[in-house]
Scaffold this motif. Sequence first.
Motif, mmCIF file in Angstrom:
data_model
loop_
_atom_site.group_PDB
_atom_site.id
_atom_site.type_symbol
_atom_site.label_atom_id
_atom_site.label_comp_id
_atom_site.label_asym_id
_atom_site.label_seq_id
_atom_site.Cartn_x
_atom_site.Cartn_y
_atom_site.Cartn_z
ATOM 1 N N LYS A 286 23.706 65.405 31.925
ATOM 2 C CA LYS A 286 22.364 64.868 31.660
ATOM 3 C C LYS A 286 22.439 63.400 31.254
ATOM 4 N N LYS A 287 23.372 63.061 30.375
ATOM 5 C CA LYS A 287 23.511 61.678 29.911
ATOM 6 C C LYS A 287 23.911 60.739 31.052
ATOM 7 N N ALA A 288 24.805 61.202 31.919
ATOM 8 C CA ALA A 288 25.250 60.370 33.048
ATOM 9 C C ALA A 288 24.083 60.055 33.971
ATOM 10 N N TRP A 289 23.285 61.061 34.313
ATOM 11 C CA TRP A 289 22.148 60.840 35.218
ATOM 12 C C TRP A 289 21.076 59.973 34.551
ATOM 13 N N GLU A 290 20.805 60.224 33.268
ATOM 14 C CA GLU A 290 19.824 59.405 32.547
ATOM 15 C C GLU A 290 20.236 57.936 32.556
ATOM 16 N N ALA A 291 21.522 57.675 32.300
ATOM 17 C CA ALA A 291 22.011 56.293 32.287
ATOM 18 C C ALA A 291 21.828 55.642 33.654
ATOM 19 N N TYR A 292 22.160 56.385 34.720
ATOM 20 C CA TYR A 292 22.037 55.818 36.062
ATOM 21 C C TYR A 292 20.578 55.543 36.415
ATOM 22 N N VAL A 293 19.674 56.434 36.026
ATOM 23 C CA VAL A 293 18.250 56.240 36.306
ATOM 24 C C VAL A 293 17.728 55.000 35.580
ATOM 25 N N VAL A 294 18.092 54.843 34.297
ATOM 26 C CA VAL A 294 17.646 53.665 33.540
ATOM 27 C C VAL A 294 18.169 52.388 34.195
ATOM 28 N N LEU A 295 19.443 52.366 34.580
ATOM 29 C CA LEU A 295 20.003 51.186 35.252
ATOM 30 C C LEU A 295 19.285 50.922 36.574
ATOM 31 N N SER A 296 18.858 51.980 37.273
ATOM 32 C CA SER A 296 18.121 51.816 38.526
ATOM 33 C C SER A 296 16.770 51.170 38.277
ATOM 34 N N TYR A 297 16.077 51.602 37.214
ATOM 35 C CA TYR A 297 14.812 50.961 36.848
ATOM 36 C C TYR A 297 15.020 49.490 36.509
ATOM 37 N N MET A 298 16.192 49.170 35.970
ATOM 38 C CA MET A 298 16.505 47.783 35.605
ATOM 39 C C MET A 298 17.034 46.977 36.793
ATOM 40 N N SER A 299 17.180 47.631 37.949
ATOM 41 C CA SER A 299 17.723 46.985 39.163
ATOM 42 C C SER A 299 19.123 46.438 38.928
ATOM 43 N N LEU A 300 19.927 47.177 38.149
ATOM 44 C CA LEU A 300 21.292 46.748 37.839
ATOM 45 C C LEU A 300 22.302 47.629 38.575
ATOM 46 N N LYS A 301 23.213 47.000 39.285
ATOM 47 C CA LYS A 301 24.288 47.723 39.972
ATOM 48 C C LYS A 301 25.574 47.562 39.156
ATOM 49 N N ALA A 302 25.620 48.246 38.014
ATOM 50 C CA ALA A 302 26.743 48.098 37.084
ATOM 51 C C ALA A 302 27.689 49.277 37.121
ATOM 52 N N THR A 303 27.386 50.279 37.957
ATOM 53 C CA THR A 303 28.213 51.477 38.073
ATOM 54 C C THR A 303 28.370 51.815 39.553
ATOM 55 N N PRO A 304 29.264 52.746 39.894
ATOM 56 C CA PRO A 304 29.287 53.225 41.280
ATOM 57 C C PRO A 304 27.909 53.784 41.667
ATOM 58 N N GLU A 305 27.548 53.662 42.945
ATOM 59 C CA GLU A 305 26.272 54.201 43.403
ATOM 60 C C GLU A 305 26.285 55.723 43.330
ATOM 61 N N VAL A 306 25.224 56.281 42.764
ATOM 62 C CA VAL A 306 25.075 57.736 42.714
ATOM 63 C C VAL A 306 24.137 58.155 43.846
ATOM 64 N N PHE A 307 24.576 59.096 44.677
ATOM 65 C CA PHE A 307 23.759 59.553 45.790
ATOM 66 C C PHE A 307 22.750 60.608 45.343
ATOM 67 N N PHE A 308 23.206 61.544 44.505
ATOM 68 C CA PHE A 308 22.280 62.556 43.985
ATOM 69 C C PHE A 308 22.945 63.313 42.847
ATOM 70 N N ILE A 309 22.120 64.055 42.114
ATOM 71 C CA ILE A 309 22.613 64.974 41.091
ATOM 72 C C ILE A 309 22.186 66.382 41.494
ATOM 73 N N LYS A 310 23.117 67.304 41.442
ATOM 74 C CA LYS A 310 22.832 68.724 41.673
ATOM 75 C C LYS A 310 22.686 69.375 40.304
ATOM 76 N N LEU A 311 21.508 69.895 40.022
ATOM 77 C CA LEU A 311 21.253 70.459 38.705
ATOM 78 C C LEU A 311 22.036 71.768 38.512
#
Length: 468
Positions: A286-311
């Motif tokens: 949950k924390k990993a996906w939340e962090a990636y979503v927030v960075l996406s809203y910020m338009s920051l490419k600071a991590t590897p690209e995430v294609f999707f999360i499988k719940l």
Amino acid sequence: MKYLRIKGIDWYLEDDLLDDILNAIELTATDRRNYRTIQVNDNRCFLKSFKEKGLSGFFRRSINPRGKKEFLMGKRLLSFGINTPEPFGYGVSKQGSFIIQRYLNGKTFIDAFYESENKKGYTQQLAMLLKKMKDYKIRHNDLHLNNIIVDDNKLYLIDLHKMEIKRHFSISDEVSNISHSLAMVYHDLSEEEKETFFLTYGNPDIKKIVESTFMDMWKKWIERKKKRAFEGTSIVKKAKDVLYIKDSQWQREEVFKEVIKQDKKIALYRYSDHIRKYYKNKRRLKKAWEAYVVLSYMSLKATPEVFFIKLPGLIRPGFIAMEDLKGRGEELDRYLDRYYNQMDLKRRALFIETLSVFLKGLFKKYIFHKDFKACNIFIKEEGGFLLLDMEDIVFKIANEEDFIRMFIQLNTTIPKYIKHTDRMRFFLKIIEGTEVNKKRSLRRITKASSTMDIVYEGIDGLKFERFK
């Protein structure tokens, strides 16, 4: 305006050409927000739907549906001479409402700003727009920089359904517009650019008030984005038990290649065109996906690209599917073991400078990492850096304790032979401009590091060393 009822939707249109188009397409307001483009002769139109949920949605749909409000606000803005996509009509159904506007082939302000060499010019344009909004007593209520579009060097306001045109415009209204619009870029502005903004806006005295609101507003914004990371939003899309970022190539091949790593916390598997990271702990997923979503809203490419999360299911662990970095660079510990002794003084100084600029850029945006081991910093072959282990990314102002822990982690996960002068140069660059006490923190870092094992992944495998 022309009224039509098409497939259960009441349409109020200003353009007769839209009749046949709307008859030919299937529309529902089942998602919280949905977007599509339609072609009307030589013009492209933008069609947006709003889902009206619950009791509040029922009353809103009955009294002032969001599609209608955005249509009317668009008309008002244009009458004031403020740019916004021209509205052509709106629709209302039992599920929600719709707005049809002229399509803008531009970029969000945040993207245009960071791609431009003329940041001062953009801040002046933004200040003039906000001044005009103040003159007409307009409070947007959601004025982040993704809600301003740059098209043909003009600024356009979008997402108007929360907007108010007020009888009296208070200092609180001013601060709301300014702080929301500047929050995403303020710490990347030079002092000269900040002064230029407030002078152009015409109220330099409001600067201190705006700055004092940033942190509280930022925390609330981060929490809102994290909370909505598992909902369908303008950025996050859902497909059954999969979530992905809008416009990403999220559908991946299922061809398994190899096991990369397995331990008590995670399992890392390589597939033909991506990596899957399984988490034994749902909270860390949950924390990993939340962090990636927030960075996406910020338009920051600071991590590897995430294609999707499988719940995760009841007994099935969830995973994140992300880009495979194999052959595209390596982690900091291996990189230093491979290249450090080949670097001359000038190249070492350049490397320290670029790494510190990357990290300080994140710190300015209140982005920190709880596990700053060298193996969690990736050096891209093409140039640049990424943070790994997204579940350990946090959004906070780093304090002295955070920096001390960071330097101890780095100190004990890079080769022992890295020179003291280079470690010091990096330390001084990172803490420059912070409130970290240099002598006190350096003493604590040195003492703690000297009692710990140095453990890192070198080019020949795992290495164990000590300073003494």
